[in-house]
Motif scaffolding. Structure first.
Motif, PDB file in Angstrom:
ATOM      1  N   ALA A 126       0.843  -1.203   0.000  1.00 12.71           N
ATOM      2  CA  ALA A 126       0.000   0.000   0.000  1.00 12.71           C
ATOM      3  C   ALA A 126       0.878   1.253   0.000  1.00 12.71           C
ATOM      4  CB  ALA A 126      -0.928  -0.002   1.212  1.00 12.71           C
ATOM      5  N   ILE A 127       1.909   1.239   0.838  1.00 11.28           N
ATOM      6  CA  ILE A 127       2.837   2.370   0.886  1.00 11.28           C
ATOM      7  C   ILE A 127       3.603   2.486  -0.418  1.00 11.28           C
ATOM      8  CG2 ILE A 127       4.925   3.255   2.016  1.00 11.28           C
ATOM      9  CD1 ILE A 127       3.849   1.996   4.631  1.00 11.28           C
ATOM     10  N   GLN A 128       4.059   1.360  -0.946  1.00 11.04           N
ATOM     11  CA  GLN A 128       4.800   1.384  -2.201  1.00 11.04           C
ATOM     12  C   GLN A 128       3.937   1.917  -3.340  1.00 11.04           C
ATOM     13  OE1 GLN A 128       4.388  -1.104  -5.073  1.00 11.04           O
ATOM     14  NE2 GLN A 128       6.439  -1.974  -5.289  1.00 11.04           N
ATOM     15  N   GLY A 129       2.680   1.475  -3.404  1.00 11.57           N
ATOM     16  CA  GLY A 129       1.771   1.949  -4.445  1.00 11.57           C
ATOM     17  C   GLY A 129       1.501   3.434  -4.342  1.00 11.57           C
ATOM     18  N   ALA A 130       1.313   3.930  -3.111  1.00 13.70           N
ATOM     19  CA  ALA A 130       1.085   5.361  -2.906  1.00 13.70           C
ATOM     20  C   ALA A 130       2.310   6.172  -3.308  1.00 13.70           C
ATOM     21  CB  ALA A 130       0.728   5.619  -1.444  1.00 13.70           C
ATOM     22  N   MET A 165       4.597   9.992  -9.691  1.00 15.05           N
ATOM     23  CA  MET A 165       4.118  10.333 -11.034  1.00 15.05           C
ATOM     24  C   MET A 165       3.225  11.564 -11.013  1.00 15.05           C
ATOM     25  SD  MET A 165       3.266   6.505 -12.526  1.00 15.05           S
ATOM     26  CE  MET A 165       2.898   7.153 -14.160  1.00 15.05           C
ATOM     27  N   ASN A 166       3.183  12.237  -9.839  1.00 14.12           N
ATOM     28  CA  ASN A 166       2.394  13.474  -9.672  1.00 14.12           C
ATOM     29  C   ASN A 166       0.906  13.294  -9.929  1.00 14.12           C
ATOM     30  OD1 ASN A 166       4.700  15.120  -9.046  1.00 14.12           O
ATOM     31  ND2 ASN A 166       5.233  15.085 -11.226  1.00 14.12           N
ATOM     32  N   HIS A 167       0.380  12.144  -9.550  1.00 12.26           N
ATOM     33  CA  HIS A 167      -1.050  11.895  -9.682  1.00 12.26           C
ATOM     34  C   HIS A 167      -1.799  12.581  -8.530  1.00 12.26           C
ATOM     35  CE1 HIS A 167      -1.024   9.348 -13.133  1.00 12.26           C
ATOM     36  NE2 HIS A 167      -0.264   8.412 -12.575  1.00 12.26           N
TER      37      HIS A 167
END
Length: 202
Positions: A102-106, A112-114
């Motif tokens: 979850a942390i890695q995905g965030a 990527m500035n999403h």
């Protein structure tokens, strides 16, 4: 470096979690490897598709595939008298994988500035996507769909990172420990989100 550490932690934890589930379902060694790989990399693959990362980037993670294979082989070769005690640790490894991914995905999405919404979605999909695929392949009801709190902790991690509350390596590791602890507490004490059953109305 922090991103890589969480990738390794999550890969090992989910590979072990998938292998344990496969052995509980009495799959053969090929089934153990397939379920472990799917659990370790399924969430990241779904995340990449939704936030615009080429799916081919998954095949560039050769080192992580090797780490997953070593973890699954180690678990598969464990003596039966020790493995029966390891099985009860399946939820714990799943909690570690959930928090790490979850942390890695965030972090991936923020890099990527999403927007914050995409950061949260990336956290949830990376943290729980592999587990969902694992449970479906094993013929189980996915953990994330149960009343017991699961994906909410991935959402929390995404919000904390998305709003910049945790950004330094120390803060991220503290967040990791916090998410693992909350997940362990939630399944130990059976914390549940509100739910509504239509069974009695039938």
């Amino acid at each position: 470096m922090t991103w890589e550490v969480f990738s390794i932690i999550g890969t090992i934890a989910f590979a072990i979690s998938g292998a344990i589930v496969a052995m509980e379902e009495e799959y053969d060694i090929l089934g153990v490897y397939i379920l472990g790989i799917v659990t370790a990399f399924g969430g990241g693959a779904v995340r990449n598709l939704l936030i615009g990362v080429p799916i081919s980037s998954l095949w560039e993670q050769g080192m992580l595939f090797q780490v997953a294979l070593v973890a699954m082989t180690t678990v598969f070769l464990f003596p039966n008298n020790l493995l029966k005690h390891w099985r009860k640790w399946g939820n714990f490894f799943d909690a570690i994988g959930l928090a790490a991914f979850a942390i890695q995905g965030a972090l991936f999405a923020t890099g990527m500035n999403h927007p914050i919404s995409a950061v949260v979605v990336a956290a949830v999909l990376t943290g729980s996507g592999g587990g969902i695929i694992r449970d479906l392949l094993a013929g189980r009801r996915p953990l994330v769909l149960r009343a017991e709190i699961y994906a909410a902790w991935a959402i929390l991690a995404g919000l904390i990172i998305g709003f910049g509350i945790a950004s330094s390596p120390v803060q991220l590791y503290i967040l990791f420990v916090g998410i693992v602890s909350l997940r362990v507490l939630s399944y130990t004490y059976k914390w549940r989100l509100p739910n509504r059953s239509l069974q009695s109305a039938a």
